[in-house]
Write an enzyme that holds these catalytic residues in place. Structure first.
Site, PDB file in Angstrom:
ATOM      1  N   GLU A 193      -0.074  -1.327  45.301  1.00  0.00           N
ATOM      2  CA  GLU A 193      -1.179  -0.366  45.411  1.00  0.00           C
ATOM      3  C   GLU A 193      -2.205  -0.613  44.306  1.00  0.00           C
ATOM      4  O   GLU A 193      -3.407  -0.630  44.552  1.00  0.00           O
ATOM      5  CB  GLU A 193      -0.608   1.047  45.324  1.00  0.00           C
ATOM      6  N   ASP A 226      -9.272   9.454  42.286  1.00  0.00           N
ATOM      7  CA  ASP A 226      -8.865  10.842  42.121  1.00  0.00           C
ATOM      8  C   ASP A 226      -8.766  11.328  40.678  1.00  0.00           C
ATOM      9  O   ASP A 226      -9.218  12.418  40.346  1.00  0.00           O
ATOM     10  CB  ASP A 226      -7.485  11.051  42.758  1.00  0.00           C
TER      11      ASP A 226
END
Length: 449
Positions: free
Chosen positions: A416, A187
């Site tokens: 993550e 992103d």
């Protein structure tokens, strides 16, 4: 026993502990028909997350892995696109932004065939799905055939790829384009900085960021960047999710997206053989994609692939891990494989000396070891590189990355992502694709012994 990064050995007991931890994450994050990436920041179903999750979940339950993909494709649009989020109707709108009432898929996307029964986003993510479907089938062919898994999924996968190579061939060069920075999955990459600079951000008071409720602002995209993301999404939504309308705002050909499309077309050829369809068409399309990828995105000076900005028709001179992902393409020319391996192990990415490969050039001006996709190392991109290196028989480098994934996943409680300079876990913990890909590497490692 297996060797660690420092030359010592992993014990079977350590592997068993890691396996149990990974399985627990996947079991805890299962919500009945699919798996959430995490129970905190990501309470819905994400597209490429589900593909990676299925790849690991198949080692626990092939049937559950099949359901993971089936539930995602149940929300496929009529034009073939697979939305990047399928929303869980039981989760409050304010738990995540942009929420279903922002995307308005069932109304704004009606002309594009958005389903009435599911609320989704209107953008897409990288096409890992056919690869995941094939690997899921391989885990238990008998169960797959009994449930008719591949015959049911095959036409949906074909429609998905057809969408990418028709409506999304915005550069008319044979590659799929992305129309929002969220679509390539990376992103906040510096690769999007220059194209995004042309976008006027949405007013700060026009949206509320739910991501900051669970993540530190220093780890997340800035408010300025987020305002630009919102502006692009609103424009796309208000066009009825028309890809032709999106092109003037933000349109790029990303090397990782197209590398995954090649890998998935190759997998589709295998699936086609199983279901009695034409495998040769997929093999030919993978070859054409590989040729287009080299022609349009290879940069000899950089020694890697770069994104192409379709507004300016120029390559973006930023070096991200996306430019190494074409190692996944089995038909990549040998000299390019050699150059990519040299770049991967050179000073920009230091794959033979860092814990995990950074998402952005360690020597680049925009490198940030903790901010989302601007430097942190991710487990899914490491898994893709491991697979790509093994595809081209670069076993020593692949083994090094595999060991780094296993060590780092366990040490960070399945984080993550991690700081590539320290190995410190960042973002969410008990993250599903980290656990899934750890489980996959543990199992395939055993199969190679």
């Amino acid at each position: 026993m297996t060797a660690l990064l420092d030359g010592t050995a992993r014990t079977d007991a350590a592997d068993l502990t890691l396996r149990r931890g990974a399985a627990r994450v996947l079991l805890d994050n299962w919500v009945g028909t699919g798996t959430v990436p995490s129970r905190t920041l990501y309470p819905h179903q994400w597209s490429w997350d589900s593909a990676f999750i299925a790849i690991g979940l198949r080692h626990l339950s092939a049937r559950r892995a099949q359901r993971e993909l089936e539930s995602l494709f149940a929300a496929q649009w009529g034009d073939g696109r697979v939305p990047h989020i399928v929303f869980n109707s039981s989760v409050p709108n304010d738990a995540y932004f942009p929420s279903p009432d922002f995307w308005r898929s069932s109304t704004a996307g009606a002309a594009a065939g958005a389903p009435a029964a599911h609320e989704t986003s209107g953008i897409v993510q990288p096409p890992v799905h056919a690869l995941a479907a094939w690997l899921t089938h391989e885990a238990d062919p008998g169960e797959s055939r009994r449930r008719g898994f591949l015959p049911r999924l095959y036409p949906r996968l074909v429609a998905w790829h057809d969408y990418l190579l028709t409506a999304r061939d915005l550069g008319r060069g044979g590659l799929a384009a992305v129309v929002h920075p969220w679509e390539p999955g990376m992103d906040n990459s510096p690769c999007w900085d220059a194209p995004l600079a042309r976008v006027t951000p949405a007013a700060p008071d026009s949206f509320r960021r739910a991501d900051l409720d669970h993540g530190h602002p220093a780890d997340r995209p800035t408010d300025l960047d987020y305002g630009r993301y919102v502006r692009l999404a609103v424009a796309y939504r208000d066009s009825g999710y028309d890809d032709r309308a999106a092109r003037p705002h933000f349109a790029l050909e990303d090397p990782c997206v197209n590398a995954l499309l090649i890998a998935s077309e190759t997998a589709l050829a295998k699936i086609a053989t199983q279901v009695g369809e034409d495998a040769a068409s997929h093999t030919k399309r993978a070859a054409r994609l590989t040729e287009a990828l080299v022609t349009r995105l290879w940069d000899d000076e950089a020694g890697m692939f770069l994104a192409r900005d379709l507004t300016t028709d120029t390559l973006v001179r930023e070096h991200s891990v996306a430019g190494l992902a074409p190692l996944l393409a089995p038909g990549l020319p040998a000299d390019i494989v050699e150059r990519l391996t040299a770049t991967l192990t050179g000073p920009r990415f230091r794959a033979d000396s860092t814990d995990l490969v950074p998402s952005y050039d360690l020597t680049g001006p925009a490198f940030d070891p903790t901010r989302y996709w601007r430097g942190p190392a991710w487990f899914n991109t490491a898994w893709l590189l491991e697979r790509g290196l093994r595809t081209h028989d670069r076993r020593a480098h692949a083994d090094r990355i595999r060991r780094a994934i296993l060590e780092t996943a366990g040490a960070t409680q399945f984080a993550e992502y991690v700081d590539p300079t320290t190995g410190e876990g960042r973002g969410a913990r008990a993250f599903s694709w980290t656990a899934a890909l750890t489980l996959d590497l543990l199992t395939t490692q055993e199969a190679r012994r």
